[in-house]
Design an enzyme around this catalytic site. Sequence first.
Site, mmCIF file in Angstrom:
data_model
loop_
_atom_site.group_PDB
_atom_site.id
_atom_site.type_symbol
_atom_site.label_atom_id
_atom_site.label_comp_id
_atom_site.label_asym_id
_atom_site.label_seq_id
_atom_site.Cartn_x
_atom_site.Cartn_y
_atom_site.Cartn_z
ATOM 1 N N GLU A 273 0.836 -1.214 0.000
ATOM 2 C CA GLU A 273 0.000 0.000 0.000
ATOM 3 C C GLU A 273 0.866 1.258 0.000
ATOM 4 O O GLU A 273 0.817 2.063 0.929
ATOM 5 C CB GLU A 273 -0.885 0.006 1.261
ATOM 6 N N PRO A 274 1.690 1.462 -1.030
ATOM 7 C CA PRO A 274 2.559 2.642 -1.028
ATOM 8 C C PRO A 274 1.784 3.925 -1.319
ATOM 9 O O PRO A 274 0.861 3.924 -2.137
ATOM 10 C CB PRO A 274 3.540 2.349 -2.165
ATOM 11 N N GLY A 275 2.146 4.988 -0.656
ATOM 12 C CA GLY A 275 1.552 6.292 -0.929
ATOM 13 C C GLY A 275 2.662 7.288 -1.206
ATOM 14 O O GLY A 275 2.964 7.653 -2.348
ATOM 15 N N ARG A 276 3.368 7.663 -0.121
ATOM 16 C CA ARG A 276 4.385 8.703 -0.191
ATOM 17 C C ARG A 276 5.467 8.423 -1.227
ATOM 18 O O ARG A 276 5.885 9.324 -1.962
ATOM 19 C CB ARG A 276 5.038 8.813 1.200
ATOM 20 N N ARG A 312 2.481 19.882 7.087
ATOM 21 C CA ARG A 312 3.523 18.984 7.598
ATOM 22 C C ARG A 312 4.595 19.697 8.444
ATOM 23 O O ARG A 312 4.983 19.172 9.485
ATOM 24 C CB ARG A 312 4.173 18.182 6.460
ATOM 25 N N TYR A 316 4.476 18.126 12.067
ATOM 26 C CA TYR A 316 5.546 17.159 12.375
ATOM 27 C C TYR A 316 6.926 17.801 12.431
ATOM 28 O O TYR A 316 7.913 17.087 12.571
ATOM 29 C CB TYR A 316 5.621 16.066 11.301
ATOM 30 N N CYS A 354 -3.629 33.003 10.855
ATOM 31 C CA CYS A 354 -3.449 33.620 12.182
ATOM 32 C C CYS A 354 -3.016 32.616 13.247
ATOM 33 O O CYS A 354 -3.767 32.338 14.195
ATOM 34 C CB CYS A 354 -4.743 34.314 12.582
ATOM 35 N N GLU A 355 -1.872 32.043 13.071
ATOM 36 C CA GLU A 355 -1.269 31.129 14.046
ATOM 37 C C GLU A 355 0.240 31.280 13.925
ATOM 38 O O GLU A 355 0.758 31.328 12.809
ATOM 39 C CB GLU A 355 -1.581 29.665 13.698
ATOM 40 N N TYR A 383 0.405 13.963 1.122
ATOM 41 C CA TYR A 383 0.026 14.524 2.424
ATOM 42 C C TYR A 383 0.121 16.060 2.417
ATOM 43 O O TYR A 383 0.514 16.675 3.392
ATOM 44 C CB TYR A 383 0.875 13.914 3.555
HETATM 45 N N1 LLP Z 1 -1.548 1.876 4.567
HETATM 46 C C1 LLP Z 1 -2.069 2.315 5.719
HETATM 47 C C2 LLP Z 1 -2.947 1.430 6.486
HETATM 48 C C3 LLP Z 1 -1.775 3.601 6.180
HETATM 49 O O1 LLP Z 1 -2.298 4.034 7.323
HETATM 50 C C4 LLP Z 1 -0.925 4.444 5.411
HETATM 51 C C5 LLP Z 1 -0.588 5.799 5.869
HETATM 52 C C6 LLP Z 1 -0.418 3.935 4.195
HETATM 53 C C7 LLP Z 1 -0.746 2.651 3.808
HETATM 54 C C8 LLP Z 1 0.456 4.756 3.299
HETATM 55 O O2 LLP Z 1 1.661 5.069 3.889
HETATM 56 P P1 LLP Z 1 2.852 5.710 3.009
HETATM 57 O O3 LLP Z 1 3.282 4.690 1.993
HETATM 58 O O4 LLP Z 1 2.346 6.918 2.347
HETATM 59 O O5 LLP Z 1 3.924 6.004 3.994
HETATM 60 N N2 LLP Z 1 0.321 12.643 7.227
HETATM 61 C C9 LLP Z 1 1.567 11.948 7.481
HETATM 62 C C10 LLP Z 1 1.546 10.520 6.997
HETATM 63 C C11 LLP Z 1 0.401 9.703 7.593
HETATM 64 C C12 LLP Z 1 0.355 8.300 7.042
HETATM 65 C C13 LLP Z 1 -0.875 7.595 7.466
HETATM 66 N N3 LLP Z 1 -0.996 6.271 6.977
HETATM 67 C C14 LLP Z 1 2.691 12.755 6.836
HETATM 68 O O6 LLP Z 1 2.435 13.785 6.228
HETATM 69 O O7 LLP Z 1 3.849 12.378 6.953
#
Ligand code: LLP
Length: 428
Positions: A273-276, A312, A316, A354-355, A383
């Site tokens: 499940e890649p996102g980033r 972000r 973070y 305003c923060e 994100y």
């Molecule tokens: N699968 C599940 C169940 C997840 O909760 C997530 C991310 C992913 C896959 C995808 O993860 P990735 O491959 O993108 O790392 N807002 C934060 C990141 C929160 C991620 C939440 N879950 C940021 O900006 O760093």
Amino acid sequence: MDFFTFRNGVLHCEERSAAELAGAYGTPVYVYSQRTLCDHFDRFRAALAELDPLICFSIKSCQNVQICRLLRERGSGFDVVSGGELHRALLAGADPQRIVFAGVGKTEQELTEALDAGVGLLNIESESELDVLEALARDKGAQPNAALRVNPDVDPHTHEYTTTGKKQTKFGVDLDRAADVFRRHGPDAAVNLRGVHIHLGSPVYDVSAYAEALDRCLELITTLRSEGFAIDTIDVGGGFGAHYDGSESPPLTAYADVIVPRLRDAGLRVIFEPGRTIAANAGILLTRVLHVKKSGGRRFVIVDASMNELVRPALYGAYHFIWPVTAAGHEPQTRVADQPFKDLVPYDVVGPVCESGDFLAKQRALPPVQRGDLLAVFSAGAYAMVMASQYNSRPRPPEVLVDGATDRLIRRRETYEDLVAAEELSGT
Ligand code: LLP
């Protein structure tokens, strides 16, 4: 790494000048590179090809339907965590069998929507949720496939707020209770509990966390199989890194080196499940300098983007490389903050919200900047827009997708009417 490059002193997204895009669409604006999205997806698939995995792009990282459609055409399935994300995946034309649905608090409505859509795998995060799904499935005469999300108690060494696979986080079921969940559920239930799911955190730069977590999961699977449970699926989740300053993420082959040998002969269908790692460096945020001022001994660059468009840094303390779009004589050599120029000035790059937490960078050395200049905030493909808010009644920016020398609007800029569209104005 991506297709954002300086040419003759001007930042380009593929063949398009970022300055021209900002002129055409206004600022702030998110600009995505199609070539980068496709390239990152292809690289991910190539690195793990030996496992012939189902790759489910994590919609929460970058949810625009046009981008989802592009990745679907490239061969991607989707990881969703809400009814809204499921809606987006279906709108993008996803085969429901190639959708996995995680989430620690799915409502009955969302579970019903998942059953009605026929999603391929429901990732169950608690016994309570399993009971609810079981009852809903019986009512409907459905037989959904499910995996149990286990919490392997592995420290991914990432930000506390994005650590998910460690005990004392809300996610999944403790590993030492997981076998009991299968036993209690039994083999004849309506829900076909056939897999194990993990997601350790995000980003996870320490590949050994995957090794440790997978070893624990495989041990669980061996136990379950010895008791007669037919486990045929493992969902490894996401968490694969992306470069923000150009140096921090291990290559995908380093993840593959620990994952592939463990799963090669495990007799399991493998899901990622890649996102980033796909989206982060496929997008930038373009913003214009509104004012420059000195205050309390510091120099502030006040831009038209804010924590609303990129939360972000505020949330973070995340680092995003920022540089002027037109940088003749100052083309950055890398994306680290320390650039090899003598005449840089330390600025706090802040937004209009305003923060005091509304900043994109603090004490960042930049070439001298003045009102009207354009800045690019890098690694804003993941994100960023998905976490954008309308705080201070600021309409959210448009999204533009560049493909070679062409660009197209894939989400329009919100209007003041959009800000109030869901409010009941008729009584006023
Ligand atoms: N699968 C599940 C169940 C997840 O909760 C997530 C991310 C992913 C896959 C995808 O993860 P990735 O491959 O993108 O790392 N807002 C934060 C990141 C929160 C991620 C939440 N879950 C940021 O900006 O760093």
